[in-house]
Motif scaffolding. Sequence first.
Motif, PDB file in Angstrom:
ATOM      1  N   SER A 155       0.812  -1.256  -0.141  1.00 13.63           N
ATOM      2  CA  SER A 155      -0.057  -0.022   0.047  1.00 13.63           C
ATOM      3  C   SER A 155       0.934   1.375   0.052  1.00 13.63           C
ATOM      4  O   SER A 155       1.794   1.391   0.767  1.00 13.63           O
ATOM      5  CB  SER A 155      -0.882  -0.013   1.311  1.00 13.63           C
ATOM      6  N   LEU A 156       0.434   2.284  -0.894  1.00 16.17           N
ATOM      7  CA  LEU A 156       1.097   3.471  -1.022  1.00 16.17           C
ATOM      8  C   LEU A 156       1.302   4.308   0.631  1.00 16.17           C
ATOM      9  O   LEU A 156       2.243   4.665   0.923  1.00 16.17           O
ATOM     10  CB  LEU A 156       0.743   4.373  -1.795  1.00 16.17           C
ATOM     11  N   GLY A 157       0.029   4.045   1.038  1.00 10.77           N
ATOM     12  CA  GLY A 157      -0.463   4.842   2.408  1.00 10.77           C
ATOM     13  C   GLY A 157       0.679   3.922   3.601  1.00 10.77           C
ATOM     14  O   GLY A 157       1.260   4.794   4.332  1.00 10.77           O
ATOM     15  N   VAL A 158       0.664   2.921   3.673  1.00  8.48           N
ATOM     16  CA  VAL A 158       1.492   1.925   4.352  1.00  8.48           C
ATOM     17  C   VAL A 158       3.186   2.272   4.249  1.00  8.48           C
ATOM     18  O   VAL A 158       3.762   2.535   5.248  1.00  8.48           O
ATOM     19  CB  VAL A 158       1.464   0.740   4.455  1.00  8.48           C
ATOM     20  N   ASN A 159       3.562   2.428   2.945  1.00  9.16           N
ATOM     21  CA  ASN A 159       4.846   2.749   2.830  1.00  9.16           C
ATOM     22  C   ASN A 159       5.101   4.139   3.212  1.00  9.16           C
ATOM     23  O   ASN A 159       6.373   4.491   3.786  1.00  9.16           O
ATOM     24  CB  ASN A 159       5.142   2.433   1.306  1.00  9.16           C
ATOM     25  N   LEU A 160       4.435   5.089   3.062  1.00 10.85           N
ATOM     26  CA  LEU A 160       4.432   6.624   3.708  1.00 10.85           C
ATOM     27  C   LEU A 160       4.464   6.541   5.158  1.00 10.85           C
ATOM     28  O   LEU A 160       5.431   7.187   6.109  1.00 10.85           O
ATOM     29  CB  LEU A 160       3.523   7.530   3.076  1.00 10.85           C
ATOM     30  N   PHE A 161       3.611   5.546   5.835  1.00 11.15           N
ATOM     31  CA  PHE A 161       3.529   5.599   7.166  1.00 11.15           C
ATOM     32  C   PHE A 161       4.796   4.940   7.531  1.00 11.15           C
ATOM     33  O   PHE A 161       5.226   5.248   8.582  1.00 11.15           O
ATOM     34  CB  PHE A 161       2.460   4.673   7.512  1.00 11.15           C
ATOM     35  N   PHE A 162       5.439   3.974   6.849  1.00 10.93           N
ATOM     36  CA  PHE A 162       6.758   3.433   7.150  1.00 10.93           C
ATOM     37  C   PHE A 162       7.630   4.513   7.560  1.00 10.93           C
ATOM     38  O   PHE A 162       8.527   4.654   8.500  1.00 10.93           O
ATOM     39  CB  PHE A 162       7.233   2.662   6.308  1.00 10.93           C
ATOM     40  N   GLU A 163       7.764   5.534   6.476  1.00 10.37           N
ATOM     41  CA  GLU A 163       8.863   6.499   6.525  1.00 10.37           C
ATOM     42  C   GLU A 163       8.554   7.670   7.911  1.00 10.37           C
ATOM     43  O   GLU A 163       9.276   8.047   8.582  1.00 10.37           O
ATOM     44  CB  GLU A 163       8.761   7.558   5.245  1.00 10.37           C
ATOM     45  N   LEU A 164       7.188   7.862   8.108  1.00 13.20           N
ATOM     46  CA  LEU A 164       6.632   8.373   9.279  1.00 13.20           C
ATOM     47  C   LEU A 164       7.267   7.930  10.475  1.00 13.20           C
ATOM     48  O   LEU A 164       7.735   8.446  11.225  1.00 13.20           O
ATOM     49  CB  LEU A 164       5.310   8.796   9.193  1.00 13.20           C
ATOM     50  N   ASN A 165       6.902   6.625  10.828  1.00 14.89           N
ATOM     51  CA  ASN A 165       7.131   5.713  11.799  1.00 14.89           C
ATOM     52  C   ASN A 165       8.848   5.904  12.135  1.00 14.89           C
ATOM     53  O   ASN A 165       9.321   6.016  13.149  1.00 14.89           O
ATOM     54  CB  ASN A 165       6.813   4.278  11.813  1.00 14.89           C
ATOM     55  N   ASP A 166       9.531   5.905  10.979  1.00 11.46           N
ATOM     56  CA  ASP A 166      10.905   5.868  10.954  1.00 11.46           C
ATOM     57  C   ASP A 166      11.327   7.320  11.586  1.00 11.46           C
ATOM     58  O   ASP A 166      12.307   7.393  12.501  1.00 11.46           O
ATOM     59  CB  ASP A 166      11.619   5.739   9.839  1.00 11.46           C
ATOM     60  N   TYR A 167      10.872   8.249  11.104  1.00 10.14           N
ATOM     61  CA  TYR A 167      11.127   9.656  11.604  1.00 10.14           C
ATOM     62  C   TYR A 167      10.622   9.777  12.784  1.00 10.14           C
ATOM     63  O   TYR A 167      11.685  10.403  13.804  1.00 10.14           O
ATOM     64  CB  TYR A 167      10.613  10.573  10.490  1.00 10.14           C
TER      65      TYR A 167
END
Length: 235
Positions: free
Chosen positions: A100-112
């Motif tokens: 999911s595009l949204g989940v992969n953006l969520f991965f980035e947010l989580n990491d930050y």
Amino acid sequence: MKIALLGYGKMGKVIERIALERGHEIVLRKSSSTTFEGLENADVAIDFSVPSVAVENISTCINNGIPVISGTTGWLENYHEMVQLCESKNAAFLYGSNFSLGVNLFFELNDYLAQMMSKFKEYNVSMEEIHHTQKLDKPSGTAISLANAIINHTDKNNWAIENPKADDLFIDVQRIENVPGTHSVLYTSEVDFIEIKHVAHNREGFALGSIVAAEWIIGKKGVFSMKDVLNLNSK
């Protein structure tokens, strides 16, 4: 693009429908009762099967020179073996715990967020993961990806789904009917808490993402992730 579907359950059928809508052709629908006949006609394979056959599916594709996209989770103890096989065969392989595009953006947010929160020891981090009752692995591959990113930036050493130790990241795993996937990360202190959450409404996003990844990998050699597909490695 000619696609081999490895796994023809609910996800496989959604992938098929969206692939056909995008003008692609399905040349193999592999289930537990069928063979790999037709794989040789494929430009790319998409694997959404079950953990017990994922390694066989992926290695068969690599050995036959077919680029393979895998969204099956629960088999990652063999991931490095598949990476080595891919590299030795000069093939193309992409694994994603979630397309999911949204989940992969969520991965980035989580990491930050994990990097930022590592400075504030008054907050304790935990996670919650909810999926449908047919999901075989616990926790989900998506939850493990989120957890590993948090562990990399905090004083947590491992994740646990029951009886967590002080240095464990606790993941509250729930299985509820008709839940496509919900993942939450919580930072809790005595005075407040911070929460980030991703809620999937259906399987459409996962299916579309896997097809986009399949379109992207054609003509490439190497081991990739959705970061490459979405050009998130340059952040």
